[in-house]
Design a protein around this motif. Structure first.
Motif, PDB file in Angstrom:
ATOM      1  N   MET A  37      26.124 -48.426  12.177  1.00  0.00           N
ATOM      2  CA  MET A  37      24.762 -48.926  12.124  1.00  0.00           C
ATOM      3  C   MET A  37      24.373 -49.276  10.698  1.00  0.00           C
ATOM      4  O   MET A  37      23.406 -50.002  10.487  1.00  0.00           O
ATOM      5  CB  MET A  37      23.798 -47.882  12.687  1.00  0.00           C
ATOM      6  CG  MET A  37      24.174 -47.473  14.106  1.00  0.00           C
ATOM      7  SD  MET A  37      23.128 -46.189  14.769  1.00  0.00           S
ATOM      8  CE  MET A  37      21.618 -47.094  15.048  1.00  0.00           C
ATOM      9  N   LEU A  38      25.110 -48.754   9.741  1.00  0.00           N
ATOM     10  CA  LEU A  38      24.807 -49.040   8.347  1.00  0.00           C
ATOM     11  C   LEU A  38      25.965 -49.827   7.752  1.00  0.00           C
ATOM     12  O   LEU A  38      27.101 -49.624   8.116  1.00  0.00           O
ATOM     13  CB  LEU A  38      24.615 -47.742   7.563  1.00  0.00           C
ATOM     14  CG  LEU A  38      23.443 -46.869   7.999  1.00  0.00           C
ATOM     15  CD1 LEU A  38      23.526 -45.513   7.335  1.00  0.00           C
ATOM     16  CD2 LEU A  38      22.128 -47.534   7.670  1.00  0.00           C
ATOM     17  N   GLY A  39      25.659 -50.698   6.843  1.00  0.00           N
ATOM     18  CA  GLY A  39      26.685 -51.554   6.262  1.00  0.00           C
ATOM     19  C   GLY A  39      27.477 -50.862   5.172  1.00  0.00           C
ATOM     20  O   GLY A  39      27.316 -49.666   4.912  1.00  0.00           O
ATOM     21  N   GLN A  40      28.335 -51.659   4.541  1.00  0.00           N
ATOM     22  CA  GLN A  40      29.232 -51.151   3.523  1.00  0.00           C
ATOM     23  C   GLN A  40      28.477 -50.567   2.338  1.00  0.00           C
ATOM     24  O   GLN A  40      28.949 -49.628   1.699  1.00  0.00           O
ATOM     25  CB  GLN A  40      30.102 -52.324   3.072  1.00  0.00           C
ATOM     26  CG  GLN A  40      31.138 -51.979   2.050  1.00  0.00           C
ATOM     27  CD  GLN A  40      32.013 -53.176   1.725  1.00  0.00           C
ATOM     28  OE1 GLN A  40      33.110 -53.318   2.213  1.00  0.00           O
ATOM     29  NE2 GLN A  40      31.524 -54.060   0.877  1.00  0.00           N
ATOM     30  N   GLU A  41      27.298 -51.097   2.054  1.00  0.00           N
ATOM     31  CA  GLU A  41      26.611 -50.680   0.835  1.00  0.00           C
ATOM     32  C   GLU A  41      25.647 -49.516   1.056  1.00  0.00           C
ATOM     33  O   GLU A  41      24.765 -49.269   0.260  1.00  0.00           O
ATOM     34  CB  GLU A  41      25.913 -51.899   0.207  1.00  0.00           C
ATOM     35  CG  GLU A  41      26.909 -52.716  -0.602  1.00  0.00           C
ATOM     36  CD  GLU A  41      26.644 -54.206  -0.591  1.00  0.00           C
ATOM     37  OE1 GLU A  41      25.482 -54.601  -0.660  1.00  0.00           O
ATOM     38  OE2 GLU A  41      27.616 -54.980  -0.506  1.00  0.00           O
ATOM     39  N   ASP A  46      20.889 -42.817   3.036  1.00  0.00           N
ATOM     40  CA  ASP A  46      20.673 -43.634   4.239  1.00  0.00           C
ATOM     41  C   ASP A  46      21.284 -42.950   5.454  1.00  0.00           C
ATOM     42  O   ASP A  46      20.686 -42.905   6.530  1.00  0.00           O
ATOM     43  CB  ASP A  46      21.350 -45.012   4.087  1.00  0.00           C
ATOM     44  CG  ASP A  46      20.774 -45.806   2.931  1.00  0.00           C
ATOM     45  OD1 ASP A  46      19.590 -45.590   2.623  1.00  0.00           O
ATOM     46  OD2 ASP A  46      21.507 -46.634   2.358  1.00  0.00           O
TER      47      ASP A  46
ATOM     48  N   ASP B 115      19.026 -52.608   5.680  1.00  0.00           N
ATOM     49  CA  ASP B 115      20.386 -52.230   5.316  1.00  0.00           C
ATOM     50  C   ASP B 115      20.844 -53.024   4.093  1.00  0.00           C
ATOM     51  O   ASP B 115      21.961 -52.916   3.653  1.00  0.00           O
ATOM     52  CB  ASP B 115      21.302 -52.507   6.514  1.00  0.00           C
ATOM     53  CG  ASP B 115      22.592 -51.721   6.429  1.00  0.00           C
ATOM     54  OD1 ASP B 115      22.623 -50.720   5.694  1.00  0.00           O
ATOM     55  OD2 ASP B 115      23.561 -52.117   7.082  1.00  0.00           O
ATOM     56  N   SER B 118      20.409 -52.377  -1.156  1.00  0.00           N
ATOM     57  CA  SER B 118      21.206 -52.198  -2.378  1.00  0.00           C
ATOM     58  C   SER B 118      21.287 -53.489  -3.196  1.00  0.00           C
ATOM     59  O   SER B 118      21.507 -53.448  -4.393  1.00  0.00           O
ATOM     60  CB  SER B 118      22.604 -51.705  -2.028  1.00  0.00           C
ATOM     61  OG  SER B 118      23.340 -52.726  -1.401  1.00  0.00           O
ATOM     62  N   TRP B 119      21.106 -54.657  -2.533  1.00  0.00           N
ATOM     63  CA  TRP B 119      21.150 -55.916  -3.290  1.00  0.00           C
ATOM     64  C   TRP B 119      20.009 -55.983  -4.302  1.00  0.00           C
ATOM     65  O   TRP B 119      20.060 -56.739  -5.260  1.00  0.00           O
ATOM     66  CB  TRP B 119      21.015 -57.122  -2.341  1.00  0.00           C
ATOM     67  CG  TRP B 119      22.092 -57.222  -1.315  1.00  0.00           C
ATOM     68  CD1 TRP B 119      23.310 -56.628  -1.363  1.00  0.00           C
ATOM     69  CD2 TRP B 119      22.055 -57.952  -0.089  1.00  0.00           C
ATOM     70  NE1 TRP B 119      24.027 -56.939  -0.248  1.00  0.00           N
ATOM     71  CE2 TRP B 119      23.285 -57.757   0.557  1.00  0.00           C
ATOM     72  CE3 TRP B 119      21.111 -58.757   0.528  1.00  0.00           C
ATOM     73  CZ2 TRP B 119      23.602 -58.331   1.780  1.00  0.00           C
ATOM     74  CZ3 TRP B 119      21.415 -59.342   1.744  1.00  0.00           C
ATOM     75  CH2 TRP B 119      22.654 -59.118   2.370  1.00  0.00           C
ATOM     76  N   GLY B 420      31.063 -57.665  -1.537  1.00  0.00           N
ATOM     77  CA  GLY B 420      29.989 -58.512  -1.004  1.00  0.00           C
ATOM     78  C   GLY B 420      29.493 -59.539  -1.993  1.00  0.00           C
ATOM     79  O   GLY B 420      29.032 -60.612  -1.610  1.00  0.00           O
TER      80      GLY B 420
END
Lengths: 326, 521
Positions: A37-41, A46, B115, B118-119, B420
């Motif tokens: 549900m959460l991305g790589q970052e 979180d 989500d 972080s960017w 990314g």
């Protein structure tokens, strides 16, 4: 009769509770839904926040009791993957599976009983022997292999039938059906054969052996001796008495058609609940998995109940035994 | 501009009975949401790049080019970036694109529920200067900021607020989970999660359409054999990915073509730098041999990467020497050489470190995350055994994998990393920097590798505007990582797409499938 039904229903409810408990306790081995549900970052913060939001930080018995409490009210929670109520998703997907299962079940019973009777009556004939040998393939080849073989033959090589999916569907009320369009009907052929083949051969072999057994009985000989026509002997006397075990097995098999649909649906990308379940496992979508497993166990328990009751109405001996025992 | 093209297309459509512009494609994973800020993953961002747009976008070579912003420049001595917005851009529902939408999308995408937050970690403030100018202020000079927001998609503030979707909702979903209203070349006309998603060209798009698609339909197909069959039978025009074992066979078929490229993902081995002892060893239970750089170097020398690529990857991947592939910004040419395959030297290094007979340990590996991951791990296990490193392979589905790594249950692990931002700074921040929850550093540095010099260099790299100076620092980091052998980089994973022979398309190394570059002949 009533006591018997009540006893069976109480047993069924117990079975459901245990199935739910076992299924629920297994989810912790499927993995952690959070990562999907959460991305790589993502950060640890979180992860912790989402985990407590979803209630996954609570001990597993608490989670199970909560799930049961909601499920009793028909609330299966919200899918982690789609962010929509699980009951909506299941209702959306159910028609595809039920139509597929109905067609395969119908084919399996029709062809299975027909061929079973045929091979029993003409058990020395060449055709019967050929059918018996071929049926071995149906029992021994795994479903996905049959599916892939059919796709390669009829879609890739011959180009007659679609290789995946359900074709165009028409909405009738809340039900989306593939029965009313040409592409929908075409799309049903390969998956229903794939799904029904095993059941068909099973029913056929069962009918055949039961029928052979019955045909050896004295009362059949007497019937023949009385000069009844072969047709009446075979179908009115022999077949009817063959059907008791066949109904048991067929009933259970109808349940497994829906449960086995998982494999067929994956091979054909058939948009039913089985495919939904497979996707849910890959995604650790616990609410969907829990709802599906509960649904399947409700179905199996229900089928068992019906089979038991059918015994009652078909086989007079059971009733006699019961009344004597009481 | 568009009307004559539409008229010609209509004319052709009427005269030619073939509906060549219908395009159907299949991917393994369905985008799990239509909300561009809810999930930061390739299936979602790749799909939504056809629907939503950001201030900047990436071209066919991954270079940044103007999209919703026509130009941008640093403010002062690096206090931030000023973006001049494109005028006359419409959202799919007809409303105008303005600076307010940018501010709103910033607040939405950087919120706690998003989500993508972080960017925006380096951003201190976003100011609307006028209707078509936006200043994005950063806490320190940030040379790669425009690069880092190429996937930041702009939502219509009015639409989101009217539909109660002002913030993303991963758990329960909201209107934006199933519906989309972007400025991009395609609009979503049907969305059935897990079944199909239909896109149609947006005739009010500001840019000139280079595709000839009138309708596109995405069907997720999980089973690779089914996807290949669907492509071969012509039911599907494009599949991603093609299973490695099927590529040769598909290449022989004149009706289809295989498009191969190198993905941005580097596959590597990681170590438990911080651990005091091995967890799964039969002999060494009171020491951690992998804390010794010589042992890690021995591992690097023991693995025959060319053999892995030739046999397991069937020639479909490339060796790599560092944590980013040569296609990424900040790749260090000075450190392009990978440790040679040399079992003798590996044995010598092990003996020098005090393990002449080697030792056994646990190797954790996924079996459903990277291409042929389990086979690669099996190959590695065999190669390491030849120098006395007896790996006990434990392969598992990825859903069980991350919790194991987070719990430090490994003596060695396999990891794939795709930056990314397409910049070498990315893996340094996530994989190499000393883990620091507060500063959001090293969040994937499971082994707890730590180098004071790299920690010192990272903020400088992040804020250096001068390309040459920045590259010098990146080179230094690459050198440290290589000398320490913090990770053993193995190869860059391939991208293998399959299409019907009459389809022209462009493959980007981020594995995004961009529909506006598709032509159906």
């Amino acid at each position: 009769m009533l006591a018997f039904v009540i006893q069976r229903i109480v047993q069924s409810a117990l079975v459901l509770l245990v199935v739910g408990l076992v299924a629920f306790s297994m989810f912790r081995f499927v993995g952690d839904p959070i990562d999907n549900m959460l991305g790589q970052e993502r950060t640890q913060a979180d992860i912790d926040r989402l985990r407590s939001q979803l209630g996954l930080d609570q001990p597993f018995p608490v989670q199970y009791v909560k799930f049961l409490g909601n499920a009793v009210q028909g609330n299966f929670g919200v899918s982690y993957r789609q962010g929509r109520p699980v009951s909506d998703i299941l209702l959306e997907r159910a028609p595809a599976t039920l139509e597929l299962a109905a067609v395969s079940g119908f084919l399996a019973i029709l062809i299975g009983i027909g061929l079973g009777v045929f091979t029993a009556i003409r058990r020395e004939g060449f055709a019967a022997n050929a059918i018996m040998s071929l049926s071995l393939i149906g029992v021994s080849l795994p479903t996905f292999l049959i599916g892939i073989l059919l796709i390669y033959l009829f879609s890739v090589e011959l180009g007659w039938l679609p290789s995946f999916g359900r074709g165009d569907t028409v909405r009738v009320g809340g039900w989306s059906t593939g029965f009313l369009t040409e592409s929908g009907l075409k799309a049903l052929i390969l998956p229903s054969i794939t799904l029904g083949l095993y059941q068909m051969t099973l029913i056929m072999r069962l009918v055949r052996s039961e029928m052979l057994e019955v045909l050896r009985q004295d009362y059949i000989r007497f019937a023949r001796a009385r000069g009844l026509r072969e047709r009446a002997v075979n179908f009115r006397h022999a077949l009817k008495n063959t059907l008791v075990p066949v109904i048991t097995v067929t009933g259970l098999q109808l349940g497994s058609i829906i449960a086995f649909a998982i494999i067929t649906e994956t091979v054909f990308q058939w948009p039913g609940v089985g495919l939904l379940f497979i996707n849910a496992i890959q995604f650790v979508d616990i609410p969907v998995m829990a709802a599906y497993l509960m649904l399947i166990s409700v179905m199996f328990v229900g089928i068992n109940l019906i089979v038991d009751l059918l015994y009652f109405s078909i086989d007079p001996r059971l009733r006699a035994d019961r009344t004597k025992a009481h | 501009m568009h009307r004559p093209i539409a008229a010609i297309a209509l004319f052709l459509g009427l005269t030619a009975p073939v509906l060549a512009e219908e395009f159907r494609w299949a991917e393994t994973t369905d985008p799990q949401t239509m909300d561009p800020h809810a999930v930061n993953s390739t299936p979602v961002l790749g799909f939504l790049n056809n629907v939503y747009e950001g201030l900047v976008r990436r071209d066919r070579d991954m270079k940044i080019e103007p999209a919703l912003a026509v130009s941008w420049e640093p403010i002062g001595a690096g206090e931030g970036w000023r973006f001049v917005l494109r005028q006359g851009v419409k959202f799919h529902d007809g409303s105008d694109f303005t600076a307010e939408d940018v501010l709103f999308s910033y607040e939405r995408a950087s919120s706690e529920q998003a989500d993508t937050a972080s960017w925006f970690a380096p951003v201190s403030e976003v100011r609307v200067v006028d209707e078509h100018t936006v200043d994005i202020m950063t806490t320190s000079p940030n040379p790669i900021f425009p690069d880092s927001i190429a996937n930041w998609m702009i939502l219509d503030s009015g639409w989101a607020e009217a539909n109660n979707a002002a913030r993303p909702d991963k758990e329960a979903g909201n209107h934006a989970t199933l519906n989309a209203n972007g400025t991009g070349p395609f609009r979503v006309t049907a969305r059935e999660p897990g079944l199909r998603t239909v896109l149609e060209p947006f005739d009010g798009w500001w840019d000139e359409a280079t595709h000839n698609i009138t309708r596109a339909e995405l069907t997720p197909i999980q089973n690779p054999a089914t996807a290949v069959a669907a492509l071969l039978s012509g039911d599907i025009d494009f599949i991603n990915p093609v299973p490695i074992q099927d590529t040769e066979r598909l290449k022989q078929n004149p009706d289809v073509k295989v498009i191969q490229g190198i993905e941005a993902r580097v596959i590597m081995l990681g170590f438990p730098h911080e651990a005091g002892a091995l967890k799964f060893s039969d002999e060494v239970s009171d020491a951690n041999p992998f804390a010794d750089p010589r042992v890690r170097q021995a591992v690097a020398h023991a693995i025959n990467v060319p053999a892995i690529l030739q046999t397991i990857m069937r020639g479909n991947a490339e060796e790599v020497s560092q944590l980013v592939s040569p296609a990424m910004r900040g790749y260090s040419d000075a450190h392009a050489a990978r440790p040679a395959y040399d079992p003798e030297q590996a044995r010598a290094l092990l003996a020098e470190a005090g393990y002449p007979d080697g030792f056994s340990f646990g190797l954790k590996c996924t079996n459903d995350r990277y291409l042929n991951d389990e086979s690669v791990c099996q190959g590695i296990t065999g190669m390491l055994a030849q120098v006395g490193l007896r790996a006990k392979l434990d392969a598992m589905p990825v859903q069980n994998y991350w919790p194991e790594l987070r719990a430090d249950n490994f003596d060695m692990f396999l990891l794939g990393w795709s930056p990314g931002t397409f910049d070498a700074e990315h893996p340094i921040r996530f994989l190499v920097a000393t883990p620091d929850e507060e500063a959001k550093l090293g969040s994937w540095n499971f082994g707890g590798y730590s180098s004071a010099r790299i920690d010192e260099l990272l903020p400088l790299i992040q804020s250096e505007i001068d390309e040459t100076k920045r590259q010098a620092m990146l080179d230094e980091v690459a050198g440290i990582v290589q000398d320490d052998m913090a990770y053993v980089p193995l190869y860059v994973q391939p991208l293998i797409w399959g299409a019907k022979a009459n389809i022209d398309l462009t493959q980007r190394p981020d594995n995004f499938f961009i529909l506006r570059w598709v032509t159906v002949n």
